[in-house]
Design a protein around this motif. Sequence first.
Motif, PDB file in Angstrom:
ATOM      1  N   GLN A 144      43.774  36.178  52.764  1.00  0.00           N
ATOM      2  CA  GLN A 144      45.125  35.911  53.255  1.00  0.00           C
ATOM      3  C   GLN A 144      45.157  34.648  54.122  1.00  0.00           C
ATOM      4  O   GLN A 144      46.085  33.839  54.028  1.00  0.00           O
ATOM      5  CB  GLN A 144      45.631  37.109  54.073  1.00  0.00           C
ATOM      6  CG  GLN A 144      45.697  38.422  53.309  1.00  0.00           C
ATOM      7  CD  GLN A 144      46.641  38.354  52.129  1.00  0.00           C
ATOM      8  OE1 GLN A 144      47.718  37.774  52.210  1.00  0.00           O
ATOM      9  NE2 GLN A 144      46.228  38.932  51.018  1.00  0.00           N
ATOM     10  N   LEU A 145      44.145  34.473  54.972  1.00  0.00           N
ATOM     11  CA  LEU A 145      44.107  33.302  55.843  1.00  0.00           C
ATOM     12  C   LEU A 145      43.896  32.015  55.050  1.00  0.00           C
ATOM     13  O   LEU A 145      44.478  30.966  55.378  1.00  0.00           O
ATOM     14  CB  LEU A 145      43.004  33.462  56.889  1.00  0.00           C
ATOM     15  CG  LEU A 145      43.288  34.483  57.993  1.00  0.00           C
ATOM     16  CD1 LEU A 145      42.024  34.748  58.805  1.00  0.00           C
ATOM     17  CD2 LEU A 145      44.419  34.012  58.901  1.00  0.00           C
ATOM     18  N   TYR A 173      44.770  48.433  58.208  1.00  0.00           N
ATOM     19  CA  TYR A 173      45.347  47.359  57.396  1.00  0.00           C
ATOM     20  C   TYR A 173      46.763  47.022  57.859  1.00  0.00           C
ATOM     21  O   TYR A 173      47.195  45.874  57.776  1.00  0.00           O
ATOM     22  CB  TYR A 173      45.343  47.747  55.913  1.00  0.00           C
ATOM     23  CG  TYR A 173      44.004  47.553  55.251  1.00  0.00           C
ATOM     24  CD1 TYR A 173      43.616  46.311  54.750  1.00  0.00           C
ATOM     25  CD2 TYR A 173      43.112  48.613  55.128  1.00  0.00           C
ATOM     26  CE1 TYR A 173      42.382  46.127  54.151  1.00  0.00           C
ATOM     27  CE2 TYR A 173      41.871  48.451  54.519  1.00  0.00           C
ATOM     28  CZ  TYR A 173      41.511  47.202  54.033  1.00  0.00           C
ATOM     29  OH  TYR A 173      40.283  47.014  53.446  1.00  0.00           O
ATOM     30  N   LEU A 218      34.576  40.813  59.833  1.00  0.00           N
ATOM     31  CA  LEU A 218      35.707  40.678  60.752  1.00  0.00           C
ATOM     32  C   LEU A 218      35.409  39.720  61.904  1.00  0.00           C
ATOM     33  O   LEU A 218      36.041  39.811  62.964  1.00  0.00           O
ATOM     34  CB  LEU A 218      36.113  42.047  61.287  1.00  0.00           C
ATOM     35  CG  LEU A 218      36.895  42.908  60.286  1.00  0.00           C
ATOM     36  CD1 LEU A 218      37.114  44.303  60.838  1.00  0.00           C
ATOM     37  CD2 LEU A 218      38.236  42.267  59.927  1.00  0.00           C
ATOM     38  N   LYS A 267      37.644  44.744  54.964  1.00  0.00           N
ATOM     39  CA  LYS A 267      38.778  44.218  55.720  1.00  0.00           C
ATOM     40  C   LYS A 267      38.622  42.727  55.969  1.00  0.00           C
ATOM     41  O   LYS A 267      39.597  41.975  55.973  1.00  0.00           O
ATOM     42  CB  LYS A 267      38.921  44.970  57.045  1.00  0.00           C
ATOM     43  CG  LYS A 267      39.294  46.440  56.861  1.00  0.00           C
ATOM     44  CD  LYS A 267      39.182  47.216  58.163  1.00  0.00           C
ATOM     45  CE  LYS A 267      39.470  48.695  57.946  1.00  0.00           C
ATOM     46  NZ  LYS A 267      39.265  49.488  59.176  1.00  0.00           N
ATOM     47  N   LEU A 312      46.404  44.537  60.525  1.00  0.00           N
ATOM     48  CA  LEU A 312      46.025  43.232  59.967  1.00  0.00           C
ATOM     49  C   LEU A 312      47.246  42.531  59.382  1.00  0.00           C
ATOM     50  O   LEU A 312      47.436  41.320  59.573  1.00  0.00           O
ATOM     51  CB  LEU A 312      44.947  43.411  58.899  1.00  0.00           C
ATOM     52  CG  LEU A 312      43.591  43.936  59.366  1.00  0.00           C
ATOM     53  CD1 LEU A 312      42.650  44.134  58.181  1.00  0.00           C
ATOM     54  CD2 LEU A 312      42.968  43.001  60.392  1.00  0.00           C
ATOM     55  N   ASP A 313      48.080  43.279  58.667  1.00  0.00           N
ATOM     56  CA  ASP A 313      49.292  42.684  58.093  1.00  0.00           C
ATOM     57  C   ASP A 313      50.247  42.221  59.187  1.00  0.00           C
ATOM     58  O   ASP A 313      50.908  41.182  59.046  1.00  0.00           O
ATOM     59  CB  ASP A 313      49.989  43.696  57.179  1.00  0.00           C
ATOM     60  CG  ASP A 313      49.236  43.910  55.874  1.00  0.00           C
ATOM     61  OD1 ASP A 313      48.473  42.999  55.472  1.00  0.00           O
ATOM     62  OD2 ASP A 313      49.406  44.978  55.258  1.00  0.00           O
ATOM     63  N   VAL A 363      42.867  41.126  68.808  1.00  0.00           N
ATOM     64  CA  VAL A 363      41.886  40.788  67.780  1.00  0.00           C
ATOM     65  C   VAL A 363      40.784  39.959  68.421  1.00  0.00           C
ATOM     66  O   VAL A 363      40.318  38.970  67.881  1.00  0.00           O
ATOM     67  CB  VAL A 363      42.534  40.035  66.589  1.00  0.00           C
ATOM     68  CG1 VAL A 363      43.333  40.985  65.752  1.00  0.00           C
ATOM     69  CG2 VAL A 363      43.400  38.887  67.067  1.00  0.00           C
ATOM     70  N   ILE A 423      39.069  35.242  65.345  1.00  0.00           N
ATOM     71  CA  ILE A 423      39.681  36.548  65.101  1.00  0.00           C
ATOM     72  C   ILE A 423      38.526  37.531  64.984  1.00  0.00           C
ATOM     73  O   ILE A 423      37.693  37.424  64.089  1.00  0.00           O
ATOM     74  CB  ILE A 423      40.525  36.553  63.813  1.00  0.00           C
ATOM     75  CG1 ILE A 423      41.728  35.620  63.974  1.00  0.00           C
ATOM     76  CG2 ILE A 423      40.981  37.954  63.471  1.00  0.00           C
ATOM     77  CD1 ILE A 423      42.592  35.537  62.736  1.00  0.00           C
ATOM     78  N   LEU A 449      48.976  38.929  60.430  1.00  0.00           N
ATOM     79  CA  LEU A 449      49.244  37.866  59.459  1.00  0.00           C
ATOM     80  C   LEU A 449      50.706  37.458  59.466  1.00  0.00           C
ATOM     81  O   LEU A 449      51.035  36.259  59.394  1.00  0.00           O
ATOM     82  CB  LEU A 449      48.829  38.325  58.057  1.00  0.00           C
ATOM     83  CG  LEU A 449      47.319  38.481  57.842  1.00  0.00           C
ATOM     84  CD1 LEU A 449      47.033  39.269  56.570  1.00  0.00           C
ATOM     85  CD2 LEU A 449      46.637  37.117  57.791  1.00  0.00           C
ATOM     86  N   TYR A 475      39.658  40.860  52.895  1.00  0.00           N
ATOM     87  CA  TYR A 475      41.125  40.858  52.814  1.00  0.00           C
ATOM     88  C   TYR A 475      41.713  39.793  53.738  1.00  0.00           C
ATOM     89  O   TYR A 475      42.569  38.997  53.327  1.00  0.00           O
ATOM     90  CB  TYR A 475      41.648  42.245  53.192  1.00  0.00           C
ATOM     91  CG  TYR A 475      43.155  42.335  53.255  1.00  0.00           C
ATOM     92  CD1 TYR A 475      43.908  42.433  52.092  1.00  0.00           C
ATOM     93  CD2 TYR A 475      43.817  42.339  54.477  1.00  0.00           C
ATOM     94  CE1 TYR A 475      45.295  42.522  52.148  1.00  0.00           C
ATOM     95  CE2 TYR A 475      45.202  42.421  54.546  1.00  0.00           C
ATOM     96  CZ  TYR A 475      45.939  42.519  53.381  1.00  0.00           C
ATOM     97  OH  TYR A 475      47.316  42.599  53.443  1.00  0.00           O
ATOM     98  N   MET A 476      41.239  39.766  54.991  1.00  0.00           N
ATOM     99  CA  MET A 476      41.756  38.797  55.956  1.00  0.00           C
ATOM    100  C   MET A 476      41.441  37.366  55.540  1.00  0.00           C
ATOM    101  O   MET A 476      42.290  36.471  55.636  1.00  0.00           O
ATOM    102  CB  MET A 476      41.182  39.073  57.339  1.00  0.00           C
ATOM    103  CG  MET A 476      41.882  40.175  58.104  1.00  0.00           C
ATOM    104  SD  MET A 476      43.606  39.755  58.538  1.00  0.00           S
ATOM    105  CE  MET A 476      43.353  38.597  59.866  1.00  0.00           C
TER     106      MET A 476
END
Length: 230
Positions: A64-65, A130, A84, A57, A133-134, A205, A122, A137, A60-61
């Motif tokens: 995206q960040l 997820y 995380l 995860k 998380l989305d 978060v 975060i 975002l 993934y974050m």
Amino acid sequence: VMPIGAFMARPQVWQKFIEDPFIHTTTTGGNPLACAAAIATINVILEEDLPRQAAEKGDYMLAQLNTLAGRYDDIYERITGKGLLIGQHFHDAEVGYQVSAGLFRRGVLISGTLTNAKTIRIEPPLIIEYAHLDAVLNRLEDTLNEVRNSPVTGETITVPAAATPAQPQTKVAAKAATKARMSARSKQMAKSAAAAISPASAIAVTGAPSATTAGTAGSADAEMARVAEA
């Protein structure tokens, strides 16, 4: 919250504690309930493979960040982190404050670093989904867009050419314009941030206890109360 801690040492160092156990003491040591909670926590970490979840995860974050940071480079300096535990680094504390306030108003709870908003942490629960998380975002990008396009205050910021010789003038101008837009909005957004959070839609978060943990604690309290009455 259960008070528990542990420390480890190599055999040569540990021998000193065997000879004199009072070298290291603790106020809350020998707590059976805390020890049971710690063992249960370790079992959950192993059974649900939380280190793997955090790594996947987190990757993934971070991806995206970093995409957002590239898109909003007039706001972001860089993104750092592992798993995380992630840091959003802004060009200055004013920018970080504006982003934080915008996220608060959208029900996303994040943390500064000590008393400084230049780096915003975060750090969600490792079991976060997820979908959550989305949602974070999406709300973050909405906030960044608002910060970038907020009304100009009229404040003039002069950036000396000699101070940034290697930086393109367009980027300097973008950063200066963003800073100018945000300065007048700080106090107003701070006052409205807390009142605008909707408990039903808030996403923490910041490492706050999960609902499952809170429920377990409540059940334990109730059981202890029944035993006391008996």
